[in-house]
Structures are given as C-alpha cells and as structure tokens.
Design an enzyme around this catalytic site. Structure first.
Site, PDB file in Angstrom:
ATOM      1  CE  LYS A  72     -26.144  13.992 -20.496  1.00 21.23           C
ATOM      2  NZ  LYS A  72     -26.462  15.022 -19.489  1.00 21.23           N
TER       3      LYS A  72
ATOM      4  CD  GLU B 208     -38.706  13.574 -31.682  1.00 18.23           C
ATOM      5  OE1 GLU B 208     -38.912  14.611 -32.336  1.00 18.23           O
ATOM      6  OE2 GLU B 208     -39.301  12.509 -31.901  1.00 18.23           O
TER       7      GLU B 208
HETATM    8  P1  NAD Z   1     -28.517  20.252 -25.688  1.00 18.14           P
HETATM    9  O1  NAD Z   1     -28.407  19.709 -27.057  1.00 18.14           O
HETATM   10  O2  NAD Z   1     -27.520  21.223 -25.204  1.00 18.14           O
HETATM   11  O3  NAD Z   1     -28.516  19.071 -24.602  1.00 18.14           O
HETATM   12  C1  NAD Z   1     -29.429  17.995 -24.661  1.00 18.14           C
HETATM   13  C2  NAD Z   1     -28.845  16.828 -23.884  1.00 18.14           C
HETATM   14  O4  NAD Z   1     -27.701  16.339 -24.586  1.00 18.14           O
HETATM   15  C3  NAD Z   1     -28.356  17.173 -22.477  1.00 18.14           C
HETATM   16  O5  NAD Z   1     -28.635  16.084 -21.626  1.00 18.14           O
HETATM   17  C4  NAD Z   1     -26.857  17.331 -22.672  1.00 18.14           C
HETATM   18  O6  NAD Z   1     -26.099  17.098 -21.511  1.00 18.14           O
HETATM   19  C5  NAD Z   1     -26.595  16.256 -23.707  1.00 18.14           C
HETATM   20  N1  NAD Z   1     -25.372  16.449 -24.486  1.00 18.14           N
HETATM   21  C6  NAD Z   1     -24.735  17.612 -24.780  1.00 18.14           C
HETATM   22  N2  NAD Z   1     -23.628  17.363 -25.521  1.00 18.14           N
HETATM   23  C7  NAD Z   1     -23.589  16.036 -25.719  1.00 18.14           C
HETATM   24  C8  NAD Z   1     -22.687  15.175 -26.413  1.00 18.14           C
HETATM   25  N3  NAD Z   1     -21.623  15.648 -27.050  1.00 18.14           N
HETATM   26  N4  NAD Z   1     -22.941  13.849 -26.420  1.00 18.14           N
HETATM   27  C9  NAD Z   1     -24.033  13.349 -25.780  1.00 18.14           C
HETATM   28  N5  NAD Z   1     -24.906  14.109 -25.093  1.00 18.14           N
HETATM   29  C10 NAD Z   1     -24.696  15.443 -25.071  1.00 18.14           C
HETATM   30  O7  NAD Z   1     -30.009  20.837 -25.603  1.00 18.14           O
HETATM   31  P2  NAD Z   1     -30.663  21.643 -24.411  1.00 18.14           P
HETATM   32  O8  NAD Z   1     -30.057  23.010 -24.408  1.00 18.14           O
HETATM   33  O9  NAD Z   1     -30.663  20.830 -23.171  1.00 18.14           O
HETATM   34  O10 NAD Z   1     -32.185  21.723 -24.917  1.00 18.14           O
HETATM   35  C11 NAD Z   1     -32.618  22.667 -25.825  1.00 18.14           C
HETATM   36  C12 NAD Z   1     -32.706  22.086 -27.217  1.00 18.14           C
HETATM   37  O11 NAD Z   1     -33.519  20.920 -27.225  1.00 18.14           O
HETATM   38  C13 NAD Z   1     -33.363  23.043 -28.183  1.00 18.14           C
HETATM   39  O12 NAD Z   1     -32.657  23.080 -29.395  1.00 18.14           O
HETATM   40  C14 NAD Z   1     -34.738  22.435 -28.415  1.00 18.14           C
HETATM   41  O13 NAD Z   1     -35.336  22.782 -29.622  1.00 18.14           O
HETATM   42  C15 NAD Z   1     -34.452  20.985 -28.297  1.00 18.14           C
HETATM   43  N6  NAD Z   1     -35.670  20.243 -27.948  1.00 18.14           N
HETATM   44  C16 NAD Z   1     -36.251  19.479 -28.912  1.00 18.14           C
HETATM   45  C17 NAD Z   1     -37.434  18.804 -28.631  1.00 18.14           C
HETATM   46  C18 NAD Z   1     -38.110  17.935 -29.669  1.00 18.14           C
HETATM   47  O14 NAD Z   1     -38.896  17.093 -29.286  1.00 18.14           O
HETATM   48  N7  NAD Z   1     -37.822  18.095 -30.946  1.00 18.14           N
HETATM   49  C19 NAD Z   1     -38.003  18.888 -27.366  1.00 18.14           C
HETATM   50  C20 NAD Z   1     -37.378  19.690 -26.422  1.00 18.14           C
HETATM   51  C21 NAD Z   1     -36.195  20.353 -26.729  1.00 18.14           C
END
Ligand code: NAD
Length: 505
Positions: A182, A258
């Site tokens: 996803k 992550e």
């Molecule tokens: P997000 O948490 O909003 O979304 C990430 C993914 O999760 C998306 O595909 C989203 O649709 C999905 N999602 C959202 N709610 C969900 C739920 N309730 N159940 C299942 N899936 C759900 O994050 P974002 O805004 O897309 O990305 C930014 C974040 O990602 C930042 O906090 C960043 O630090 C983190 N990030 C971490 C790493 C790492 O390797 N540690 C790498 C890149 C980004």
C-alpha cells in the site's frame, strides 16, 4: 495504464497479475506539488480490493510457480528486477519528482542506486539456511528450517516511495514471501509504473506482488487487520506506526516499523568547519527536510557557536529554491498541503516559544523562486531542547540550533527526545568519534558524514523511531519464521505421560 485525452492520466492498480480498477470504481487525484495541479487518477481501493489482493497473495504463497520456485531461481528473478530498475531508473525518478516534489538530482541518484537492493537480496536468496542443532537427547535428529513468514503487507510513505518499497520488497521476495503493497495516497504513481515496467516485465508470477492504492484509514487498516497477512512492514509517522502496531497485535502479526525522528547533528569545536557546515545543511535542507533522518537539531559547542552559525547562514542563504525537475534547484516544495501547513505552524510554535528566527521563517512565494507549497529554509537559534520545536518532528526545512558545553552535555541533550533514529557527530578527535556513537541512543550514528545509507548496513530506530531493522543481512530475518524439526530414531516412543525434557524421558 492509459492516457485519457485532455484530462488526467488514469492509472489502474495491479492485483493477482491483472491491471484493474478499484471494485467500487472510485478514484482519487494525485498532485504535482510544484504546480499544485492534479496530473493523474489513482484507483481508490478499499477493504474489498485488499481482500482480493491478500487472497491472491495467499494463493501464490501456498501453491503455484512461486511456491515451488527454488531459492536460486528466486535470486535470479530478483536480479532480473534489479536490471529492469536500472533500465528505467530515469523515468521512475521523474515520476517520483512529479508526485512528491523532491529534487530530480536526489531522486535520480536514489533510483540509480536502488537496483543494488535487488542485486544484494537476490544474492542472499539461496544463502538462507537453518542448522543441525545438537540436543541433549539420544536417538534424536534435530534441525531448524528458516521459512518465509507468508503474506506480507508493506505500507509506504510519500518521501522516497520506491526506495522504501525496495527496502522491504527485496528481502521479502528473497525470503520467499508474497506481498501486498500500500503506497502513500500522495505518491502511488511511481509504484504502479514500477509494477508495469519491472515486476510484470521480469515475469514475477501473478499474486506474488500486489498493489492496493488508497487511503490509510481504509485500505491501510484493511491490510493491517487482514487474517491472511502474517507480517506488516511499515514506514511512516510514529503515531500511525503505533496505531498499525496495535491493530496488528490483535491477530499477532509480526511487525517491523520505521518511524519518525528528531536527530541530533552534533558539532564539536575540533571539527573541520566547512565539512560540518555542509553536513548541517544537507542534514536539514536536502529533500526540503522531508526525511526521517533529518538532522533537525543542530547541537553546536558553545566555544564555536556564533562563528559556526554565521558560516552556516552564509551558505544556507544561497540555497536556490525552484522547480524540483531542474538539476540546478537545491530546495523544492513541501510534498503535501497538510505537511505544508504543519511546517508553517511549527515555525509559529518556535517563534511563540521564544526561539530566535535568524533565517527564513515563513512561506516562500514565487518572488523567492518558490511557489504554492514552498517554505523558506529556516534556522532558529537560542533553542532550548525542552521546546516543542526541539522535541517534535517537523519534517520540513526548519533547523533548531542548540548550544552545548561538553561531551556529557551533548549526550544528555542528544538523548533527551522520544526518538532515536539517527545522529551526526563532527569531530577530528578519535576519542570523541569512538565514544559518541556508543553513548547516543540511535540506530545510526554518522561521524563526519550525514545521510549515508547502504543496502549492506542495517537501518532502523531505537525508542519511538521504530522496531526491527531494514538493510543488511539481518533484514531478511524480518521476513522469516524459524521452524524446529525433531526426528526420533529411538526404538520406543517412551512414557506417554511425561514431557520429554530430560535425556531419559
Ligand atoms: P504516515 O504515517 O501519514 O503514512 C504512512 C503510510 O501509512 C501511508 O501509506 C498511509 O496511507 C498509511 N496509513 C496512514 N494511516 C494508516 C492506518 N491507520 N493504518 C494503516 N496505514 C495507514 O506518514 P507519511 O506522512 O506518509 O510519511 C512521513 C513520516 O514517515 C514521517 O514521520 C517520517 O519520519 C516517516 N519516515 C520514516 C522513515 C524511516 O525509515 N524511519 C523513512 C521515511 C519516512
């Protein structure tokens, strides 16, 4: 995939080897963050599509060509995937820039590097071994098998979509799993192009790699709670990660996470100044600060604080904002409208907390080379580590500069956050370069460099930054189960009423 004349490009998603619309027929638009204009339509999958994808992945896992493929043949398939990514890297990079607004220079380099993950894990596919284990019971032959975990749900954020897919997909396929991916609702297009140009072209059997495009609360949660899914590999924000982990716990799925960060980039007075300035800039302004490892807290030793900040500002002021598709641009737009609002609101929070804004501090309109979703590279000094601007992830081009006295002070401040993803240390002292990485509670510590990653080096977080590790040999273990096999060669089965704990029973 087809072009709709005079309108938006209409993508289909990929489930069970078929290109299809969402069962509901619904779609959503994907936007170019530079222009703010929609450019493509994406199927809006929900629980019905997720169910179809998970069932397809389960069938492919249980029977069919993938289930009976040798580990060596799986490795070969991963290497085919690698060479197709190599072939299409430039095209895929451009699609990513169009969808997430990151710089073409960064995405192009990222996509050219990405094949290494598929080559590396392709090489590991037939080196996954169990062991013959000696046990304390005579007439017994015991060994372990390392088997694929099953159907894996891979959930991806918007900042580096195909790189973060690769970090999960390559080890999952090497282990023999099947997957349902996803992507973020903001950046689905590059994955759908990847499915067409790479996965389908490589001849990966139907059902092995499926995609459900859609929103987190619908498609994402349906994937996390689906009974046929054995493991969830998630990258995203910590709050979402916590929800994903608790939903997955209800059915005891394996989970790797992550998550976010608030990484300290620590500058000692014995550093090479120019290198440390470059490291500080690349830590926060590269990728417009939208990277989980952003060095968003710059800890500067007080003896060089003022001189260092002056040098930093001199370079930061020259940052060229503009079209991310141009190789000249150094800072691009923020990817999503909510993220843009969030970054601006954190700038207000910092001002309200009494931090001193010494660069930027607001939106960047066209007169600055920016546009609809641009934020000026922003630097705050006089930040106290207890302020929200130092504690919470902004995920934008906003740097907090914090003074420290000595090593102990730097370690205390560095560790005084809920996160533990990464850290940087700038010093010429061998002693500091050795001690600091040991004392900092983070999954990665860079000394005299920043934002370096490799397929061979484990990556992951301490504390609220995550669970589990990606990259490196151990990453494959995240997609495996260990099975213990006991074969008795004894003449008699022994006493049926006693557990076989001692050599005699
Ligand atoms: P997000 O948490 O909003 O979304 C990430 C993914 O999760 C998306 O595909 C989203 O649709 C999905 N999602 C959202 N709610 C969900 C739920 N309730 N159940 C299942 N899936 C759900 O994050 P974002 O805004 O897309 O990305 C930014 C974040 O990602 C930042 O906090 C960043 O630090 C983190 N990030 C971490 C790493 C790492 O390797 N540690 C790498 C890149 C980004």
């Amino acid at each position: 995939m087809q072009d709709v004349p005079n309108t938006l490009k209409a993508y289909k998603t990929y489930i069970d080897g078929q290109w299809c619309d969402a069962a509901s027929g619904k779609t959503f638009q994907t936007f170019d963050p530079y222009t703010g204009e929609p450019w493509a339509l994406i199927p809006e999958c929900d629980a019905a599509d997720v169910d179809r994808a998970c069932n397809a992945a389960y069938r492919a896992f249980e029977s069919g060509p993938w289930a009976s493929m040798t580990q060596t043949a799986r490795g070969r398939m991963l290497r085919r995937i690698a060479s197709l990514v190599e072939k299409h890297a430039e095209h895929l990079a451009r699609i990513e820039v169009q969808d997430n607004g990151k710089l073409i220079s960064e995405m192009s380099a990222q996509l050219k590097y990405l094949p290494e993950w598929y080559y590396y894990f392709g090489g590991l596919a037939d080196k996954i071994t169990g062991a013959v284990v000696p046990v304390d019971k005579p007439d017994t032959f015991t060994y372990t098998l390392r088997e694929p975990a099953g159907v894996c749900g891979l959930i991806i954020p918007w900042n580096s979509p195909l790189l973060l897919v690769g970090w999960k997909l390559a080890p999952a396929l090497a282990a023999g799993c099947t997957v349902v991916i996803k992507p973020s609702e903001y950046t689905s297009a590059s994955l759908l192009e990847f499915m067409k140009l790479v996965i389908e072209e490589a001849g990966v059997p139907p059902g092995v790699v499926n995609v459900v495009t859609g929103y987190g609360a619908t498609a994402g949660e349906a994937l996390v709670t689906h009974p046929k899914v054995a493991k969830i590999a998630f990258t995203g924000g910590s709050a979402t990660g916590s929800r994903v982990a608790s939903l997955a716990a209800a059915s005891f799925k394996k989970v790797s996470l992550e998550l976010g960060g608030k990484s300290p980039n620590i500058v000692f007075d014995d550093c090479v100044l120019d290198d440390a300035v470059n490291g500080a800039i690349s830590g926060i302004f590269a990728a417009t600060g939208q990277t989980c490892v952003a060095g968003s807290r710059l800890l500067v030793q007080e003896s060089i604080h003022d001189a260092f900040v002056e040098k930093l500002l001199a370079t930061a002021r020259t940052a060229k904002l503009g079209n991310p598709m141009s190789f000249e641009t150094q800072v691009g737009p923020v990817t999503t409208p909510p993220q843009y609002q969030k970054v601006l609101s954190y700038i207000d929070v910092a001002k309200g907390e009494g931090a001193r804004c010494v660069l930027g501090g607001g939106a960047a309109g066209p007169e600055m080379g920016g546009g609809k979703y641009f934020v000026q590279p922003t630097v705050f000094t006089g930040v106290d580590n207890r302020m929200r601007i130092a504690q919470e992830e902004v995920f934008g081009p906003v740097l907090s500069v914090i003074r420290f006295k000595d090593e102990e002070d730097a370690i205390r401040i560095a560790n005084d956050v809920i996160y533990g993803l990464a850290a940087g240390v700038w010093t010429q002292s061998v002693k500091r370069a050795t001690i600091m990485p040991r004392r900092i509670r983070a999954g990665t510590v860079w000394v005299n460099t920043y934002r370096a990653v490799s397929f061979t080096m484990p990556f992951g977080g301490f504390k609220s930054s995550g669970v589990g590790r990606e990259n490196g040999q151990d990453a494959i273990g995240e997609y495996l189960e260990t099975k213990s096999v006991w074969i008795s060669t004894a003449a008699s089965a022994g006493n049926p009423f006693v557990m076989k704990t001692s050599p005699q029973s």
